[in-house]
Structure formats: structure tokens, C-alpha cells
Design a protein around this motif. Structure first.
Motif, PDB file in Angstrom:
ATOM      1  N   ARG A   1      53.554  19.516 -14.295  1.00 46.86           N
ATOM      2  CA  ARG A   1      52.445  20.018 -15.114  1.00 46.86           C
ATOM      3  C   ARG A   1      52.647  21.454 -15.586  1.00 46.86           C
ATOM      4  NH1 ARG A   1      46.055  19.903 -13.195  1.00 46.86           N
ATOM      5  NH2 ARG A   1      45.159  20.521 -15.207  1.00 46.86           N
TER       6      ARG A   1
ATOM      7  N   GLU B   1      52.279  14.241 -17.851  1.00 46.03           N
ATOM      8  CA  GLU B   1      51.191  13.676 -18.654  1.00 46.03           C
ATOM      9  C   GLU B   1      49.923  14.519 -18.538  1.00 46.03           C
ATOM     10  OE1 GLU B   1      50.834   9.712 -17.208  1.00 46.03           O
ATOM     11  OE2 GLU B   1      52.768   9.060 -18.053  1.00 46.03           O
TER      12      GLU B   1
ATOM     13  N   ASP C   1      50.161  17.407 -20.691  1.00 49.22           N
ATOM     14  CA  ASP C   1      50.412  17.077 -22.095  1.00 49.22           C
ATOM     15  C   ASP C   1      51.725  17.697 -22.558  1.00 49.22           C
ATOM     16  OD1 ASP C   1      49.947  15.891 -24.543  1.00 49.22           O
ATOM     17  OD2 ASP C   1      48.757  17.563 -25.322  1.00 49.22           O
ATOM     18  N   ARG C   2      52.776  17.409 -21.793  1.00 52.39           N
ATOM     19  CA  ARG C   2      54.075  18.013 -22.041  1.00 52.39           C
ATOM     20  C   ARG C   2      55.101  16.935 -22.361  1.00 52.39           C
ATOM     21  NH1 ARG C   2      55.695  21.508 -17.249  1.00 52.39           N
ATOM     22  NH2 ARG C   2      56.730  22.770 -18.840  1.00 52.39           N
ATOM     23  N   ASP C   3      56.312  17.362 -22.677  1.00 47.17           N
ATOM     24  CA  ASP C   3      57.420  16.457 -22.987  1.00 47.17           C
ATOM     25  C   ASP C   3      58.368  16.441 -21.793  1.00 47.17           C
ATOM     26  OD1 ASP C   3      59.666  15.114 -23.920  1.00 47.17           O
ATOM     27  OD2 ASP C   3      59.614  16.065 -25.901  1.00 47.17           O
TER      28      ASP C   3
END
Length: 332
Positions: free
Chosen positions: A173, A200, A203-205
């Protein structure tokens, strides 16, 4: 393609010069990165600065600087300076360590290590980005700190170590990478799921994170000696380094064996503890034997889906010439 890094054996080198020689040798052998630990011997920062001066290409990093012995702002300053000293080759590896180290050696209350690690990452990142730091956390409240010098370009990535599900989720995260230590080939799968969950939530890659797995390695012409050194090393960590590594192994499906090894070691039955590792764990947690045997075993770790880099660590009982022999045999 999986990177191949090396974890430098600080305790095995009698002088700082010989330790840095290991980083120079690792560069000549083609390793991607050299990681410097920090425990109770030489500090990692001085060693890294010296290595940065004497190398040109190899990546450098801390594995692991704990988040109690330096403030987050100082960690950011240190990362910025080492990034400058190494011409952009530095990664900052952070972690909470454990209560034995933090409370007994540094005189700090261990408290909530996950929250403290998160705050350290967030503050250090603001520092290396050149921001004016405004932060109101559970452990740290800062207002107005800003680097007096230009921030490094690029800003150094910040990794974190973690064993339990929530610690690994935190890495996904908030951090740029996760250092996985004390895992079996099969046991790391659940933690990689925790990492993905953290990605997730943030909200990352996932492709932006680097997963580095530590593997205890020894490659010698005397293959039996190499296998014995790795078995002793694994037994020491499970049995003699508090309860964190024992519990981490138990979570991987080895609950009874983990407690058996730990309890035997604590009773002084170290040969028995090593026997149990030799029989059940050595080939699941290490790569050891003759050079051909050890390299074939290491490839099994490198094939694990989701692992971006392996760092070769050396058993604590290995002599300097055995470390050099292993580093040479297992070079990329």
C-alpha cells in the motif's frame, strides 16, 4: 528476468575496507545490487557512503534500517544524501525490527510497529521529494521541515521489510518494494497475495513495486560443508532470533516443526535443531551444495511468480574465503 542481488556479510568482515571490497567484487561479478544490513556492528550509512565512492554501477541499499533509531526526517536526509553520493543508485530499505533490538538496544518503546513504519515511509518520501513536510501522525508531527539542498533526482525508492500479513499489505500500500526474509519456496505465495491486496487498497500498480526475496546460499567445492552451513544458519534464525522467524515459519504450514526447532535451540539442543532443518527445511529455504547444485537450487527461487529479485545471503558460520567462493559461483 529476476535480478540477482547480494546481501553483504557485515559481521564476517574484520574491517570496513574488507566489507566494501565485497561490494566492489559484487559489481565486478555483475550483481544488480548490494544490500547492507544494520544491526549491532558497523552502521550501514558509513559503509554505503564508502561503497558508493568505490563503485560505479552496482545498486546500493539498506536492508534494513530500523525506523526507531533514526527519525523519519533523518532517514529522508540520509536517503537523499546517499542517492547523491551514489549518482542515483540507492534504495532505502526500512523496517521495524523487533522489541529485543528496539527496546533493549535502543531504549525505545516498540509500540505499534506497523503504524510507525507507515509514518516513517510517508515522511521520508516527502523529504526526498523536496517537499515542505507537514505531517500529523500518531507518532510524529512535523511542520516546516524541508531539505536545504536540492532534492535528489530521481528520488530514491523506499522499500520495507515485513513478515506478517498486515506488514506485507502495508508494503504493497505504501512502499516501493517488499523485502521477504525467512520464507520457503511455497510459503511466500500467501504473502504475495497480501502484497497484492495492499496494492489494491493503495490504488497502485503492482509493476511499480520490487519484491526482493532473501535466500541463504553457500556454494563450495566441499558441497557437504556448504549444506551444513546453511542448515545451521536457518536453525539459528528460527531458534535463536526471538519468536518472529519461528512464527513466520509456522504461518507457512510448518507450525509443529517451527516450534520444535525453536524449543530445541532454546534448550541448548542445537545439533538436534539443525538436524530437523537439514531433514525438512534446508532445500525449501536455501540453496547449498557444490556450485552446480547451489545454482540449480537458486533457479527454483528465481522462478517464483511475483519475485523480482533474489538477494543471496551467506550463512553466519561461513569464512570470508567461503563467502567469496559462493559469491563468485553464484554470480549472474
Amino acid at each position: 528476468m529476476t535480478d540477482r542481488d547480494v546481501f553483504l556479510p557485515v559481521g564476517a568482515q574484520p574491517t570496513l575496507d574488507q566489507l566494501v571490497d565485497q561490494a566492489v567484487a559484487a559489481e565486478e561479478l555483475g550483481y544488480d545490487r548490494a544490500w547492507f544490513p544494520e544491526s549491532w556492528g558497523r552502521d550501514a550509512v558509513t559503509a554505503l557512503a564508502t561503497a558508493a565512492e568505490r563503485t560505479d554501477r552496482i545498486g546500493l541499499g539498506t536492508s534494513i534500517a530500523n525506523v526507531y533509531s533514526r527519525s523519519p526526517a533523518l532517514l529522508g536526509q540520509t536517503a537523499a544524501t546517499l542517492q547523491e553520493a551514489s549518482d542515483g543508485r540507492f534504495r532505502l530499505g526500512l523496517g521495524p525490527s523487533g522489541p529485543l533490538v528496539v527496546e533493549n538496544w535502543h531504549g525505545m518503546e516498540f509500540g505499534n510497529p506497523l503504524r510507525r513504519t507507515r509514518e516513517a515511509i510517508e515522511i521520508a518520501r516527502q523529504v526526498v521529494d523536496g517537499e515542505t513536510v507537514t505531517y500529523d501522525g500518531e507518532y510524529f508531527s512535523l511542520d516546516g521541515f524541508r531539505l536545504r539542498c536540492d532534492p535528489p533526482e530521481p528520488a530514491p525508492p523506499i522499500d520495507t521489510a515485513g513478515l506478517g500479513p498486515k506488514a506485507v499489505e502495508l508494503a504493497g500500500r505504501f512502499a516501493d518494494g517488499w523485502h521477504a526474509v525467512n520464507y520457503t519456496r511455497g510459503g511466500i505465495a500467501d504473502r504475495l497475495e497480501d502484497l497484492r491486496r495492499g496494492v489494491e487498497l493503495g490504488d497502485r500498480d503492482r509493476d511499480d513495486l520490487r519484491v526482493t526475496l532473501s535466500v541463504s546460499c553457500c556454494a563450495l567445492e566441499d558441497g557437504e560443508r556448504a549444506r551444513e552451513l546453511v542448515a545451521q544458519h536457518i536453525a539459528f534464525y528460527i531458534g535463536g532470533m526471538g519468536t518472529f522467524y519461528r512464527d513466520n515459519l509456522a504461518r507457512q504450514g510448518y507450525d509443529e516443526l517451527a516450534h520444535e526447532i525453536h524449543d530445541a535451540w532454546q534448550r541448548g539442543e542445537r545439533d538436534y535443531a539443525t538436524d530437523r532443518v537439514r531433514a525438512e527445511l534446508r532445500d525449501q529455504m536455501g540453496a547449498a551444495g557444490t556450485p552446480d547444485e547451489a545454482c540449480m537450487q537458486l533457479e527454483r527461487f528465481e522462478s517464483i511468480d511475483g519475485v523480482d529479485a533474489i538477494y543471496i545471503s551467506f550463512p553466519r558460520g561461513a569464512e570470508p574465503d567461503e563467502i567469496h567462493e559462493t559469491m563468485t559461483a553464484m554470480a549472474p
